[in-house]
Write an enzyme that holds these catalytic residues in place. Sequence first.
Site, PDB file in Angstrom:
ATOM      1  NE  ARG A  35      18.896 104.570  11.261  1.00  0.00           N
ATOM      2  CZ  ARG A  35      17.729 103.951  11.455  1.00  0.00           C
ATOM      3  NH1 ARG A  35      16.703 104.257  10.697  1.00  0.00           N
ATOM      4  NH2 ARG A  35      17.611 103.031  12.379  1.00  0.00           N
ATOM      5  CD  GLU A  47      23.144 103.721  19.219  1.00  0.00           C
ATOM      6  OE1 GLU A  47      22.500 103.228  20.154  1.00  0.00           O
ATOM      7  OE2 GLU A  47      22.808 103.573  18.033  1.00  0.00           O
ATOM      8  CD  GLN A  52      17.898 104.219  31.188  1.00  0.00           C
ATOM      9  OE1 GLN A  52      18.835 104.974  30.958  1.00  0.00           O
ATOM     10  NE2 GLN A  52      17.731 103.656  32.355  1.00  0.00           N
ATOM     11  CE1 TYR A 130      22.267  98.361  21.017  1.00  0.00           C
ATOM     12  CE2 TYR A 130      22.694 100.535  21.945  1.00  0.00           C
ATOM     13  CZ  TYR A 130      22.118  99.734  20.975  1.00  0.00           C
ATOM     14  OH  TYR A 130      21.418 100.314  19.951  1.00  0.00           O
ATOM     15  CG  ASP A 148      18.832  97.183  22.273  1.00  0.00           C
ATOM     16  OD1 ASP A 148      18.463  96.219  21.578  1.00  0.00           O
ATOM     17  OD2 ASP A 148      18.494  98.356  22.019  1.00  0.00           O
ATOM     18  CB  CYS A 202       9.900  92.086  15.723  1.00  0.00           C
ATOM     19  SG  CYS A 202       9.777  90.549  16.637  1.00  0.00           S
TER      20      CYS A 202
HETATM   21  S1  SF4 Z   1       7.661  86.953  12.019  1.00  0.00           S
HETATM   22 FE1  SF4 Z   1       6.757  88.081  13.700  1.00  0.00          FE
HETATM   23  S2  SF4 Z   1       7.734  87.331  15.557  1.00  0.00           S
HETATM   24 FE2  SF4 Z   1       8.981  86.693  13.809  1.00  0.00          FE
HETATM   25  S3  SF4 Z   1      10.541  88.289  13.630  1.00  0.00           S
HETATM   26 FE3  SF4 Z   1       8.871  88.804  12.259  1.00  0.00          FE
HETATM   27  S4  SF4 Z   1       7.523  90.158  13.469  1.00  0.00           S
HETATM   28 FE4  SF4 Z   1       8.900  89.100  14.887  1.00  0.00          FE
END
Ligand code: SF4
Length: 258
Positions: A35, A47, A52, A130, A148, A202
């Site tokens: 970066r 990339e 994997q 991708y 991805d 997430c």
């Molecule tokens: S609120 Fe939770 S489920 Fe929704 S994008 Fe953010 S981390 Fe992911």
Amino acid sequence: MKENVQQILDHFHIEQFQHDLIHWFVKEQRDLPWRKEKDPYKIWVSEVMLQQTRVDTVIPYFYKFIEKFPTLDALAEAEEKEVLKAWEGLRYYSRIRNLHAAVKEVKEKYDGCVPASKEQFSSLKGVGPYTTGAVLSIAYDIPEPAVDGNVMRVLSRIFYITDDIAKGSTRKKFEQLVSCIIAHDNPSDFNQALMELGALICTPKSPSCFLCPVQRHCRAFAEGAEGKLPVKTKGKAPKHVSFRAIVGTGGRVRCSIF
Ligand code: SF4
């Protein structure tokens, strides 16, 4: 009933979402070696290495590889033996063989400049949708989706999409969706921010919703359904085969399938 992309985007605040996502990324992104500059060759190498393989594992290999082959020309001119040696430990050798063949083609056909055209770049050996989206958006600021498994997981949750992410048609749907929501004035940070969100917040299990910069846009969070998404069918179960071993005279073993 499965919704189409336009229906999915109804009542979604695209500009506010772009702002929240990119603002977070600019402040919180990890300091990763690829970066530090917008060199398309180095971004491409990173990339390919990251397919994997985990970021922490890739970092020392990336430094070593770029020290040995600092430019696209240096890699294109290197002997295959040397290139494979520098890749040793990263496994999946077809990735580096394809990259080596592709950079040779770039040197020959495009005078050593990684093409900024989607058609030209995606026709190179080993380059899929991708990698095309990632390199063109990050290095050249071209608003191409880079979708991805990570990005599909994040978007399944944000838009509460229950399509099976193991299907090719679902990936295409997500690519259309990203084409509609990508920030045209900053596609590089937008795509990297989605990837970073998937890596840091997430995550597949126990997403950190209370730290999430786009929580207010997230439909799965609003429904308390983040743990149910994404939907992914497993591959076919292996066929069960039974073996019977018969020990013959002289200790020889014969097997029959039944
Ligand atoms: S609120 Fe939770 S489920 Fe929704 S994008 Fe953010 S981390 Fe992911």
